[in-house]
Design a protein around this motif. Structure first.
Motif, PDB file in Angstrom:
ATOM      1  N   TYR A 112       0.829  -1.200   0.000  1.00  0.00           N
ATOM      2  CA  TYR A 112       0.000   0.000   0.000  1.00  0.00           C
ATOM      3  C   TYR A 112       0.867   1.255   0.000  1.00  0.00           C
ATOM      4  CZ  TYR A 112      -4.289  -2.620   0.857  1.00  0.00           C
ATOM      5  OH  TYR A 112      -5.366  -3.462   0.740  1.00  0.00           O
ATOM      6  N   LYS A 114     -10.009  -5.361  -5.881  1.00  0.00           N
ATOM      7  CA  LYS A 114     -11.161  -6.250  -6.059  1.00  0.00           C
ATOM      8  C   LYS A 114     -12.214  -5.594  -6.942  1.00  0.00           C
ATOM      9  CE  LYS A 114     -10.728  -8.952  -1.794  1.00  0.00           C
ATOM     10  NZ  LYS A 114     -11.357  -9.290  -0.486  1.00  0.00           N
ATOM     11  N   GLN A 173      -8.382   6.021   1.154  1.00  0.00           N
ATOM     12  CA  GLN A 173      -7.990   5.094   2.218  1.00  0.00           C
ATOM     13  C   GLN A 173      -6.515   4.698   2.130  1.00  0.00           C
ATOM     14  OE1 GLN A 173     -10.651   1.769   2.693  1.00  0.00           O
ATOM     15  NE2 GLN A 173     -12.482   3.048   2.705  1.00  0.00           N
ATOM     16  N   PRO A 211     -18.326  -2.947   2.246  1.00  0.00           N
ATOM     17  CA  PRO A 211     -17.727  -3.792   3.286  1.00  0.00           C
ATOM     18  C   PRO A 211     -16.230  -3.540   3.400  1.00  0.00           C
ATOM     19  CG  PRO A 211     -19.200  -5.075   1.883  1.00  0.00           C
ATOM     20  CD  PRO A 211     -19.054  -3.733   1.231  1.00  0.00           C
ATOM     21  N   LYS A 212     -15.689  -3.726   4.583  1.00  0.00           N
ATOM     22  CA  LYS A 212     -14.282  -3.434   4.835  1.00  0.00           C
ATOM     23  C   LYS A 212     -13.336  -4.295   4.003  1.00  0.00           C
ATOM     24  CE  LYS A 212     -15.106  -0.302   7.957  1.00  0.00           C
ATOM     25  NZ  LYS A 212     -14.804   1.134   7.685  1.00  0.00           N
ATOM     26  N   ASN A 213     -13.810  -5.484   3.617  1.00  0.00           N
ATOM     27  CA  ASN A 213     -12.924  -6.377   2.868  1.00  0.00           C
ATOM     28  C   ASN A 213     -12.895  -6.081   1.368  1.00  0.00           C
ATOM     29  OD1 ASN A 213     -15.562  -7.259   2.428  1.00  0.00           O
ATOM     30  ND2 ASN A 213     -14.967  -9.407   2.262  1.00  0.00           N
ATOM     31  N   ILE A 214     -13.658  -5.083   0.943  1.00  0.00           N
ATOM     32  CA  ILE A 214     -13.632  -4.678  -0.465  1.00  0.00           C
ATOM     33  C   ILE A 214     -12.461  -3.728  -0.680  1.00  0.00           C
ATOM     34  CG2 ILE A 214     -14.853  -3.484  -2.311  1.00  0.00           C
ATOM     35  CD1 ILE A 214     -16.035  -6.171  -1.617  1.00  0.00           C
ATOM     36  N   THR A 215     -11.543  -4.130  -1.527  1.00  0.00           N
ATOM     37  CA  THR A 215     -10.364  -3.314  -1.819  1.00  0.00           C
ATOM     38  C   THR A 215     -10.468  -2.736  -3.231  1.00  0.00           C
ATOM     39  OG1 THR A 215      -9.109  -5.170  -2.751  1.00  0.00           O
ATOM     40  CG2 THR A 215      -8.967  -4.820  -0.357  1.00  0.00           C
ATOM     41  N   LYS A 253      -4.850   3.126  -0.132  1.00  0.00           N
ATOM     42  CA  LYS A 253      -4.710   1.730  -0.545  1.00  0.00           C
ATOM     43  C   LYS A 253      -4.263   1.629  -2.002  1.00  0.00           C
ATOM     44  CE  LYS A 253      -7.917  -0.342   2.758  1.00  0.00           C
ATOM     45  NZ  LYS A 253      -9.142  -1.157   2.945  1.00  0.00           N
TER      46      LYS A 253
END
Length: 207
Positions: free
Chosen positions: A17, A46, A91, A39-43, A93
């Motif tokens: 990152y 993805k 974020q 959702p937090k797991n969505i990057t 990322k």
């Protein structure tokens, strides 16, 4: 799955990152309106990968004449181009892999629409130019990655190019839905403008 892990281990620098150097106004808008509900797991990667996987479905919808569903699906998939970038910047990322995957996903989406719609309903040679430019961007990005170990990022001109391309494709689909030739003429003009932005983006080292 082991292949993916091996790839990440051998190219860990691609998935590290990185902090955002700038955040655009639309990034903040999306952050408080849409991104906050993800959702937090969505990057970001993805989301870009989703665009790659969803493109064939959009292609098939339009290929078989479901233009109403096609235009909605195309817009939704194209909109994810704004989401992944804004999520990455707001974020922190950003990854080098994302810098490669994001524009590649865009080119897959637009390229498929050029093959399916532009060659058939718009100026053939304009389609050749647009498709050729996208291929040049891909080759240039590959050379920079392999030879210079750097990743070329999308710049403002490249983003405007993508926006105009999406607008042109939507105009074609609207023309097919409402059987209105004037939208095809508008699409030709918009797509022609996108070529100008593509040239500027290329010479300003964008993708």
């Amino acid at each position: 799955m082991s292949f993916i892990k091996d790839f990440k281990n051998r190219n860990f620098d691609l998935f590290e990152y990185l902090p955002a150097t700038e955040v655009h106004p639309h990034d903040n808008f999306l952050a408080v309106t849409i991104l906050r509900f993800l959702p937090k797991n969505i990057t970001p990667n993805k989301i870009s990968l989703f665009r790659v996987c969803a493109t064939p479905f959009v292609f098939l919808l339009i290929l078989f004449g479901y233009y109403e569903f096609g235009v909605v699906s195309f817009l939704l998939v194209a909109f994810t181009d704004a989401l992944d970038g804004s999520l990455a910047r707001t974020q922190n990322k950003i990854t080098k892999f994302g810098m490669l995957l994001d524009p590649l996903a865009d080119k897959l989406l637009i390229g498929s629409m050029v093959l399916l719609l532009v060659f058939k309903y718009l100026d053939f040679w304009l389609g050749i130019v647009v498709l050729g430019m996208e291929i040049v961007f891909i080759i240039t990005a590959y050379i920079y990655r392999v030879k210079f170990k750097t990743v070329r990022m999308a710049n403002l001109w490249g983003k405007m190019k993508m926006f105009l391309q999406v607008l042109a494709i939507c105009s074609v689909l609207i023309a097919l839905v409402f059987e209105n030739q004037s939208f095809l003429n508008i699409a030709n003009i918009i797509l022609g403008l996108s070529v100008g932005f593509a040239l500027v983006s290329l010479f300003r080292h964008g993708i």
